[in-house]
Design a protein around this motif. Structure first.
Motif, PDB file in Angstrom:
ATOM      1  N   ILE A 517       0.823  -1.222   0.000  1.00 41.45           N
ATOM      2  CA  ILE A 517       0.000   0.000   0.000  1.00 41.45           C
ATOM      3  C   ILE A 517       0.853   1.266   0.000  1.00 41.45           C
ATOM      4  O   ILE A 517       0.349   2.354   0.251  1.00 41.45           O
ATOM      5  CB  ILE A 517      -0.949   0.024   1.204  1.00 41.45           C
ATOM      6  N   ARG A 546      -0.937  -5.326  -5.444  1.00 46.10           N
ATOM      7  CA  ARG A 546      -1.065  -4.054  -6.145  1.00 46.10           C
ATOM      8  C   ARG A 546       0.303  -3.553  -6.591  1.00 46.10           C
ATOM      9  O   ARG A 546       1.236  -3.501  -5.799  1.00 46.10           O
ATOM     10  CB  ARG A 546      -1.714  -3.007  -5.226  1.00 46.10           C
ATOM     11  N   ARG A 551       2.560   3.724  -6.498  1.00 49.33           N
ATOM     12  CA  ARG A 551       1.978   3.193  -5.275  1.00 49.33           C
ATOM     13  C   ARG A 551       3.041   2.703  -4.298  1.00 49.33           C
ATOM     14  O   ARG A 551       3.015   3.027  -3.118  1.00 49.33           O
ATOM     15  CB  ARG A 551       1.024   2.049  -5.609  1.00 49.33           C
ATOM     16  N   THR A 686      -7.114   4.764 -11.343  1.00 50.25           N
ATOM     17  CA  THR A 686      -7.407   3.984 -10.145  1.00 50.25           C
ATOM     18  C   THR A 686      -7.758   4.897  -8.976  1.00 50.25           C
ATOM     19  O   THR A 686      -7.524   6.113  -9.011  1.00 50.25           O
ATOM     20  CB  THR A 686      -6.200   3.117  -9.754  1.00 50.25           C
ATOM     21  N   ASP A 688      -6.118   4.838  -6.418  1.00 43.44           N
ATOM     22  CA  ASP A 688      -4.804   5.319  -5.977  1.00 43.44           C
ATOM     23  C   ASP A 688      -4.472   6.649  -6.643  1.00 43.44           C
ATOM     24  O   ASP A 688      -3.815   7.506  -6.050  1.00 43.44           O
ATOM     25  CB  ASP A 688      -3.718   4.301  -6.324  1.00 43.44           C
ATOM     26  N   HIS A 689      -4.896   6.825  -7.903  1.00 40.47           N
ATOM     27  CA  HIS A 689      -4.683   8.098  -8.580  1.00 40.47           C
ATOM     28  C   HIS A 689      -5.566   9.195  -7.980  1.00 40.47           C
ATOM     29  O   HIS A 689      -5.144  10.344  -7.847  1.00 40.47           O
ATOM     30  CB  HIS A 689      -5.026   7.981 -10.072  1.00 40.47           C
ATOM     31  N   ALA A 693      -2.850   8.987  -1.218  1.00 41.70           N
ATOM     32  CA  ALA A 693      -2.186   7.786  -0.716  1.00 41.70           C
ATOM     33  C   ALA A 693      -0.682   8.013  -0.780  1.00 41.70           C
ATOM     34  O   ALA A 693      -0.181   8.782  -1.598  1.00 41.70           O
ATOM     35  CB  ALA A 693      -2.579   6.564  -1.539  1.00 41.70           C
ATOM     36  N   ASN A 736      -1.945  12.623  -7.065  1.00 41.87           N
ATOM     37  CA  ASN A 736      -0.959  11.571  -7.292  1.00 41.87           C
ATOM     38  C   ASN A 736       0.107  12.030  -8.280  1.00 41.87           C
ATOM     39  O   ASN A 736      -0.202  12.683  -9.290  1.00 41.87           O
ATOM     40  CB  ASN A 736      -1.669  10.319  -7.817  1.00 41.87           C
ATOM     41  N   GLY A 793      -9.375  -0.537  -8.512  1.00 37.61           N
ATOM     42  CA  GLY A 793      -8.396  -0.645  -7.444  1.00 37.61           C
ATOM     43  C   GLY A 793      -9.055  -0.704  -6.080  1.00 37.61           C
ATOM     44  O   GLY A 793     -10.163  -1.214  -5.931  1.00 37.61           O
ATOM     45  N   SER A 794      -8.358  -0.192  -5.081  1.00 39.65           N
ATOM     46  CA  SER A 794      -8.826  -0.294  -3.700  1.00 39.65           C
ATOM     47  C   SER A 794     -10.125   0.469  -3.486  1.00 39.65           C
ATOM     48  O   SER A 794     -10.429   1.433  -4.195  1.00 39.65           O
ATOM     49  CB  SER A 794      -7.766   0.265  -2.738  1.00 39.65           C
ATOM     50  N   ARG A 796     -11.373   2.911  -1.824  1.00 37.83           N
ATOM     51  CA  ARG A 796     -11.028   4.099  -1.046  1.00 37.83           C
ATOM     52  C   ARG A 796     -12.205   5.069  -1.034  1.00 37.83           C
ATOM     53  O   ARG A 796     -12.537   5.678  -2.045  1.00 37.83           O
ATOM     54  CB  ARG A 796      -9.791   4.777  -1.629  1.00 37.83           C
TER      55      ARG A 796
END
Length: 909
Positions: A517, A546, A551, A686, A688-689, A693, A736, A793-794, A796
């Protein structure tokens, strides 16, 4: 409350199909809703349903109340069989419990605390704000790999974790005492999914009925982490949701969902010698991504299941988010019972699992025919080969012999560095140099693989064999071992294999979710400097799930998923530019080359170590006092009280603005008039983008905020630990370092990486947060455009919360990942999709346009609405959009400004 006991009560069902029966197991009698009885009484053919669908059907039978679950809803599941495994029918699913990790759990508890304040504002009773189903929060996402490669690494990382997260941990301790039905598993215990698999999950759950009887029913859950699906390997139906959905489930709201398609994945044969469960799951992920299973259930069946351990099944189930499915389910069978036994579950519970599953037709045997599926695909396990996935997608599987050539091709085409394959640069103060493809992070980490003894033992044996031949990790590799539970550390220690891993460099660094993560911690400063000063494409190899861009580490561009033994092997080789199938890992102490095949342990060796070192007693001892915590946790002093005493100076936990000025009735929905485009994104953006994070840069809007609050950069911690503070998180949304907004290009027309946009009409380039604030001052609404699989993805929740707080009213994409679409609706944002064949690119949008979308006040599920796009020259374009508010319940959430205001108003009323 023990792991096998709940304090919730279940009201009786209307029981239209007269299927309420009793089951006696040992000296206890349980009430249950019998699927065979329901079949006799009108639900024709349901014995042929996939096992996962049977679990959904039982849930509907047990909760039939004529409102949230009707007789027609139940009949629709039976009709699913006649409709070739398809049904456009909304149902309300009520999970037995909720699982949280601390990154996503802290903001959920923050929201619950804020709801208590909101309830007082509405003149209601704050005590009504409590979880109505059992909730477990496992603190597993906060440990960072600062120290590594030494016996002191674990202690130092724990010390730093508590220093950084004291405010959060005080808040969670308050919540543990303030809320009923809420437990916290302290730091240093393990990863939530592995703790769930090894201890919390029961396969069959029990609860008190309102008439005093004990009900038995399938263990089901939702979790605030996409890898909640891991427990599907234990025949527990569950999947990841956003924090906002989880909070609704905690507060008794059904999870609205369409009856899913179920893809049957038939497994035959057995894995070959030397092939691991990781190789298998990477193959499965690639196959299912190609098949296309987004929003669908996947259920595994066939004779190959007889050759998969429970840990292997959990490995496959874990990566359902990577193959895009809602879940990857395995039914109850003899192996399920074996695992429940060795992992220390109560014998009475194990007996209940067996008898209940058999009574319900939920127990798989060789003699039972295959279920009916919407569609199927098949894999012969004997065809699986050693593999990794990378350099930036979990589905990007590469057979081991092709890793070298694959990286070199990517170096030329993906990373735009042709002719640089042999480039080497010196490292200041060190006696080695670095080049493209050098492995600077090798991490045994993640719930996916540290739950599986076969690959952990294999890693230890490979390390032992490497030491015997005189090999160790290359000096530029940051090595780490972060097990998913204390059980793993115990069997590695008992077997002596931890000593061998230590000698190679894989010392214990913590118990939790680390590198996978982005908690990989900083690289040594001189290595980081060499990479960034010379634009090197460094590599990471991790046993995770992942490997998205940006990331794992801001210094690493090429990230590969691999089995734990291959992680060790790549640490020995030090580069992904070696073909490990033919080239040596290094030179042994005898001066001869050492190849991977020379030190790879046999399957028999691995199984012998498992049999000798893993026992029921080991599990029972490690989980005997799981909620007690270490001396650090026990020493935390938390306040008490019905509502939380918010500290206005805290930079970790703040009262969010969602309920500020809330009224008993929702305000009318307004149309989107003259909105500006905040961003034009490409495909597969994602969470994540989108969601903050990883590390916080001092020059970023979030970094500037922390500096203004007197926080030094060394104490910034990371976004994940600051999810309880909306001021940090909204500033980090769309920030990100690898995100690409196609509105922002350089002089040559190339899209610039990073969270920037163009403010219209001034044409000024700004950070996305700063532009959003300027638009807010100008009272201009915002929209976002994107490509396919937006939000994968996650799970979130901040990807939706941050979008909301930036003033975005709608997101228009070619398609959405399931969880993020739902989360957008849960925060009052409308998700739209283009009609097939249309995209923002095909429309010729450049970001300078204005967008108007009318008719939102009376919008219906999946309604086609025409957007009016006005170009800079004044010409207009009518664009049909499909509203992806999918259900009537979601319409109500949207009209209330989100799911939390909806629930709060209902409770106050």
């Amino acid at each position: 409350m023990s792991a096998s006991t709940t304090v919730s009560s279940v009201p009786p069902s209307i029981d239209s199909f007269k299927c309420r029966k009793t089951l006696t197991v040992g000296d206890k009698t349980y009430v249950y809703y019998s699927l065979p009885e329901a079949e006799k009484n009108g639900l024709k053919g349901i014995s042929r349903l996939p096992y996962a669908m049977k679990v959904l059907l039982e849930n509907l039978l047990r909760h039939e109340d004529g409102r949230s679950v009707t007789k027609a809803d139940i009949e629709a599941v039976s009709d699913w069989l006649e409709n070739k495994g398809k049904a456009e029918k909304e149902i309300g699913f009520r999970p037995a419990r909720v699982l949280m990790q601390d990154f996503t759990g802290v903001p959920a508890v923050v929201d619950l605390a804020a709801m208590r304040d909101g309830m007082l504002t509405l003149g209601g009773d704050a005590k009504k704000i409590n979880p109505l189903v059992p909730v477990d929060l496992v603190i597993d996402h906060s440990v960072i790999v600062d120290a590594f490669g030494s016996p002191e690494a674990f202690g130092r990382n724990v010390e730093l974790e508590y220093q950084r997260n004291g405010e959060r941990y005080v808040f969670l301790k308050w919540g543990q005492d303030a809320f009923a039905n809420f437990r916290v598993v302290p730091p240093g215990t393990g990863i939530c999914h592995q703790v769930n698999l090894e201890y919390l999950a029961q396969t069959v759950w029990t609860a008190n009925g309102t008439d005093g009887e004990t009900l038995a029913y399938p263990d089901t859950l939702v979790g605030t982490d996409s890898h909640t699906t891991m427990v599907n390997g234990l025949a527990v139906l569950g999947w990841g949701v956003g924090g906002i959905e989880a909070e609704a489930a905690m507060l008794g709201q059904p999870q609205s969902m369409l009856i899913p398609e179920v893809i049957g994945f038939r497994l035959t044969g057995a894995l070959k010698e030397g092939v691991t469960a990781t190789d298998l799951v990477l193959t499965v992920t690639q196959m299912l991504r190609k098949k296309g299973v987004v929003n669908k259930f996947v259920e595994f069946y066939g004779p190959g299941l007889d050759h998969l351990t429970l840990a292997d099944r959990a490995t496959i189930a874990n990566m359902a988010p990577e193959y895009g499915a809602t879940c990857g389910f395995f039914p109850v069978d003899g192996e399920t019972l074996n695992y429940l036994t060795i992992s220390g579950r109560d014998p009475a519970r194990i007996a209940l699992v067996e008898e209940y599953s058999k009574a319900q037709g939920l127990f798989r045997t060789k003699d039972v025919g295959d279920p009916v599926f919407t569609d199927t695909l098949e894999l012969d396990l004997s065809t699986v080969v050693s593999s990794v996935a990378g350099p930036k997608r979990p589905e990007g599987r590469i057979a081991l012999p092709d890793v070298k050539s694959g990286f070199l091709t990517a170096l030329d085409t993906e990373y735009k560095k042709p002719g640089e394959a042999d480039k080497r640069v010196s490292v200041e103060g060190r006696d080695f140099d670095l080049g493209h493809g050098d492995v600077v992070i090798a991490a045994i980490t993640s719930c996916t693989n540290t739950s599986n003894p076969s690959v952990l033992i294999a890693a230890g044996l490979l390390a032992r064999n490497a030491i015997a031949r005189g090999l160790t990790a290359k000096p530029w590799v940051k090595t780490s071992l972060a097990p998913g539970s204390q059980v793993v550390a115990a069997y590695l220690d008992k077997s002596g294999l931890q000593q061998d891993l230590d000698k190679v460099g894989f010392n214990l660094v913590g118990f939790g979710c680390t590198t996978c993560i982005g908690n990989s911690g900083p690289l040594p400063a001189e290595i980081s400097k060499s990479i960034n000063d010379n634009n090197l494409v460094a590599a990471a190899v991790l046993s995770g799930n992942r490997n998205f861009e940006g990331r794992v580490s801001p210094d690493v561009q090429a990230n590969y998923l691999a089995s734990p033994p291959l992680v060790v092997a790549y640490a020995l080789a030090g580069t992904v530019k070696h073909d490990l199938s033919t080239e040596p890992l290094g030179t042994g102490s005898d001066g001869k080359p050492v190849y991977l095949k020379d030190i790879w342990p046999s399957n028999q060796e691995v199984q012998t170590f498992i049999a000798e070192n893993i026992s029921r007693d080991l599990f029972k001892s490690k989980y005997a006092d799981v909620f007690h915590g270490d001396e650090h946790w026990r020493s935390i002093k938390a306040g008490s009280g019905l509502t939380y005493s918010w500290d206005g100076k805290s930079t970790y936990v703040q009262n969010p603005p969602y309920f500020t000025g809330i009224t008993k009735k929702a305000r009318p929905i307004t149309d989107i008039e003259g909105a500006r485009i905040l961003a034009l994104f490409g495909d597969k953006i994602t969470t994540d983008h989108i969601s903050p994070a990883g590390s916080i840069k001092a020059a970023s809007p979030a970094g500037k905020y922390l500096l203004d609050e007197g926080v030094e950069p060394a104490d910034f911690n990371q976004y994940g630990t600051r999810r309880g503070n909306h001021e940090v998180m909204m500033r980090g949304t769309f920030a990100n370092i690898r995100i690409k907004n196609h509105m922002v290009t350089d002089a040559a027309g190339n899209v610039i990486e990073g969270g920037y946009t163009i403010h219209q009409p001034s044409g000024e380039r700004l950070a996305i947060y700063d532009a959003a604030q300027r638009y807010a001052e100008e009272e201009v609404p915002l929209v976002v455009f994107a490509g396919v699989e937006y939000g994968n993805g996650s799970s979130r929740d901040w990807a939706a919360k941050g979008t909301n707080l930036l003033g975005v009213r709608a997101v228009v994409a070619q398609s959405f990942e399931r969880i993020h679409r739902s989360n957008l609706v849960g925060m009052g944002i409308v998700p739209f999709v283009f009609e097939a064949g249309t995209s923002w690119q095909s429309l010729g949008l450049d970001g300078s346009e204005k967008v108007t979308i009318r008719g939102l006040a009376n919008v219906r599920p999946r309604q086609v609405i025409e957007a009016e796009v006005t170009r800079g020259d004044g010409t207009t374009l009518a664009v049909p959009l499909i509203c992806r508010i999918d259900t009537l319940d979601e319409i109500e959430y949207f009209k209330n400004g989100g799911i939390l205001p909806y629930v709060l108003r209902n409770l106050a009323a």
